[in-house]
Design an enzyme around this catalytic site. Structure first.
Site, PDB file in Angstrom:
ATOM      1  N   MET A  95      14.502  11.883 -20.053  1.00 24.78           N
ATOM      2  CA  MET A  95      15.708  11.829 -19.352  1.00 24.78           C
ATOM      3  C   MET A  95      16.827  11.962 -20.233  1.00 24.78           C
ATOM      4  SD  MET A  95      14.505   9.047 -16.456  1.00 24.78           S
ATOM      5  CE  MET A  95      15.044   7.677 -17.534  1.00 24.78           C
ATOM      6  N   HIS A 154      12.054  10.564 -29.039  1.00 26.03           N
ATOM      7  CA  HIS A 154      11.973  11.801 -28.459  1.00 26.03           C
ATOM      8  C   HIS A 154      11.891  12.841 -29.307  1.00 26.03           C
ATOM      9  CE1 HIS A 154      14.859   9.559 -25.423  1.00 26.03           C
ATOM     10  NE2 HIS A 154      13.762   9.822 -24.656  1.00 26.03           N
ATOM     11  N   GLN A 185      13.211   7.896  -9.393  1.00 26.99           N
ATOM     12  CA  GLN A 185      12.359   6.977 -10.076  1.00 26.99           C
ATOM     13  C   GLN A 185      13.273   5.707 -10.198  1.00 26.99           C
ATOM     14  OE1 GLN A 185      11.587   9.352 -13.502  1.00 26.99           O
ATOM     15  NE2 GLN A 185      11.817   7.737 -14.901  1.00 26.99           N
ATOM     16  N   SER A 223      14.969   3.233 -28.000  1.00 22.56           N
ATOM     17  CA  SER A 223      15.096   3.229 -26.301  1.00 22.56           C
ATOM     18  C   SER A 223      16.402   3.891 -26.022  1.00 22.56           C
ATOM     19  CB  SER A 223      14.767   2.125 -25.526  1.00 22.56           C
ATOM     20  OG  SER A 223      15.119   2.159 -24.140  1.00 22.56           O
TER      21      SER A 223
HETATM   22  P1  AMP Z   1      12.585   8.799 -21.490  1.00 20.51           P
HETATM   23  O1  AMP Z   1      13.677   9.784 -21.625  1.00 20.51           O
HETATM   24  O2  AMP Z   1      12.769   7.363 -21.630  1.00 20.51           O
HETATM   25  O3  AMP Z   1      12.109   9.010 -20.092  1.00 20.51           O
HETATM   26  O4  AMP Z   1      11.272   9.101 -22.404  1.00 20.51           O
HETATM   27  C1  AMP Z   1      10.820  10.373 -22.666  1.00 20.51           C
HETATM   28  C2  AMP Z   1       9.636  10.250 -23.414  1.00 20.51           C
HETATM   29  O5  AMP Z   1      10.055   9.854 -24.597  1.00 20.51           O
HETATM   30  C3  AMP Z   1       8.499   9.453 -22.864  1.00 20.51           C
HETATM   31  O6  AMP Z   1       7.140  10.158 -22.880  1.00 20.51           O
HETATM   32  C4  AMP Z   1       8.618   8.246 -23.703  1.00 20.51           C
HETATM   33  O7  AMP Z   1       7.341   7.369 -23.775  1.00 20.51           O
HETATM   34  C5  AMP Z   1       9.067   8.987 -24.899  1.00 20.51           C
HETATM   35  N1  AMP Z   1       9.544   7.814 -25.819  1.00 20.51           N
HETATM   36  C6  AMP Z   1      10.838   7.056 -25.504  1.00 20.51           C
HETATM   37  N2  AMP Z   1      11.063   6.235 -26.484  1.00 20.51           N
HETATM   38  C7  AMP Z   1      10.063   6.459 -27.346  1.00 20.51           C
HETATM   39  C8  AMP Z   1       9.731   5.483 -28.712  1.00 20.51           C
HETATM   40  N3  AMP Z   1      10.681   4.911 -29.003  1.00 20.51           N
HETATM   41  N4  AMP Z   1       8.779   6.263 -29.626  1.00 20.51           N
HETATM   42  C9  AMP Z   1       8.085   7.542 -28.969  1.00 20.51           C
HETATM   43  N5  AMP Z   1       8.194   7.832 -27.912  1.00 20.51           N
HETATM   44  C10 AMP Z   1       9.292   7.319 -26.952  1.00 20.51           C
END
Ligand code: AMP
Length: 286
Positions: free
Chosen positions: A31, A38, A62, A193
């Site tokens: 996202m 990421h 979502q 995050s």
């Molecule tokens: P998001 O942008 O939050 O939807 O996350 C995109 C992807 O990055 C998802 O597969 C998450 O699980 C992964 N992700 C987010 N935070 C982390 C982190 N701290 N370590 C590894 N992967 C992450």
């Protein structure tokens, strides 16, 4: 060079060409507001694949009505720099109308949704975020159909999402492999995050106890304690009292059933609010 595409057909045309050339394609769905977590997924994708597509899409279906869809950080220029630096081939960043049409078709009364298995949705994050995983599974299946990847990369950080998507791939006979990537943390243990940017100094300090609680469970378990009730209490003692705990659960990462005794491959997952910010973290005990 990284190219930015906003249209589904443009992506499909590039993919067709790559498929004709027999290239292995990796997809990293995000996202945006890209951070080192990421980036670790992108690096893994580069290792496995000839071509890497990163999707950057804040997926409206979502988010619940009272969630942070509007204020979710959008930093596409910075995201493009990160992708360029890491050798990403395509950044796919569609508008909501490109994905779902102009008619505000955002409910399952007029959009075809993917409904993941109820047993793994009606718990943990799915309990407090009704409809969330339907929205995730739907957008991810659409991305899979658009990009047609050989491999898709997801973080263990969103463990329930990862489990649901692996099951979707199996149940719907999708022709791709999901690669699970470890959680990337700050030096002090806070899981990275995009939502960490919402935290003020005090909230961030309190949030650190989420990872401390997980570490406490690992420590007590290493002394031979397997009873999850005892481990639960030991973790609660470590969590800062200002956090609003939503759940602390112990589940098999093979079946997603709750476990009373820790076994191999047990997921220990926490969701808690620090101030208004909802955070999740987990460990998998091997
Ligand atoms: P998001 O942008 O939050 O939807 O996350 C995109 C992807 O990055 C998802 O597969 C998450 O699980 C992964 N992700 C987010 N935070 C982390 C982190 N701290 N370590 C590894 N992967 C992450």
């Amino acid at each position: 060079m990284t190219i930015l595409l906003n249209k589904i057909n443009e992506v499909k045309n590039n993919i067709k060409q790559w498929k004709r050339e027999g290239l292995k394609i990796g997809l990293v769905p995000t996202m945006g507001a890209l951070h080192k977590g990421h980036e670790s997924l992108i690096k893994k994708a580069k290792e496995h694949c000839d071509k890497v597509v990163v999707s950057v899409f804040v997926n409206p279906i979502q988010f619940g009505p009272n969630e942070d869809y509007d204020k979710y950080p959008r930093t596409i220029e910075k995201d493009l720099d990160v992708c360029e630096k890491n050798g990403v081939d395509i950044v796919f960043s569609p508008s909501p109308s490109e994905m779902y049409g102009e008619n505000n078709r955002l409910s399952n009364t007029d959009l075809t949704f993917v409904c993941p298995a109820y047993n793994i949705v009606d718990c943990m994050c799915g309990k407090s975020r009704p409809g969330h995983f339907d929205g995730v599974a739907t957008v991810v299946l659409k991305l899979f159909n658009i990009v047609n990847p050989d491999f898709a990369f997801f973080g263990q950080k969103d463990a329930q999402q990862l489990f649901i998507l692996k099951k979707m791939v199996k149940d719907l006979n999708l022709d791709l492999t999901i690669i699970q990537c470890p959680i990337v943390r700050e030096d002090d243990g806070l899981a990275l995050s995009s939502r960490n940017t919402y935290l003020n100094t005090e909230e961030r300090k309190n949030a650190l106890t989420i990872n401390k609680a997980l570490k406490q469970i690992e420590k007590i378990y290493s002394t031979g304690v397997k009873d999850t009730k005892v481990l639960f209490d030991s973790a609660i003692a470590v969590l800062d009292k200002n956090l609003e705990l939503e759940y602390l659960e112990f589940r098999s990462f093979d079946t997603f059933e709750p476990v009373e005794e820790i076994q191999q491959n047990t997921l220990v997952a926490i969701a808690a609010k620090s101030g208004k910010t909802r955070l999740i973290d987990n460990i998998i005990i091997r």
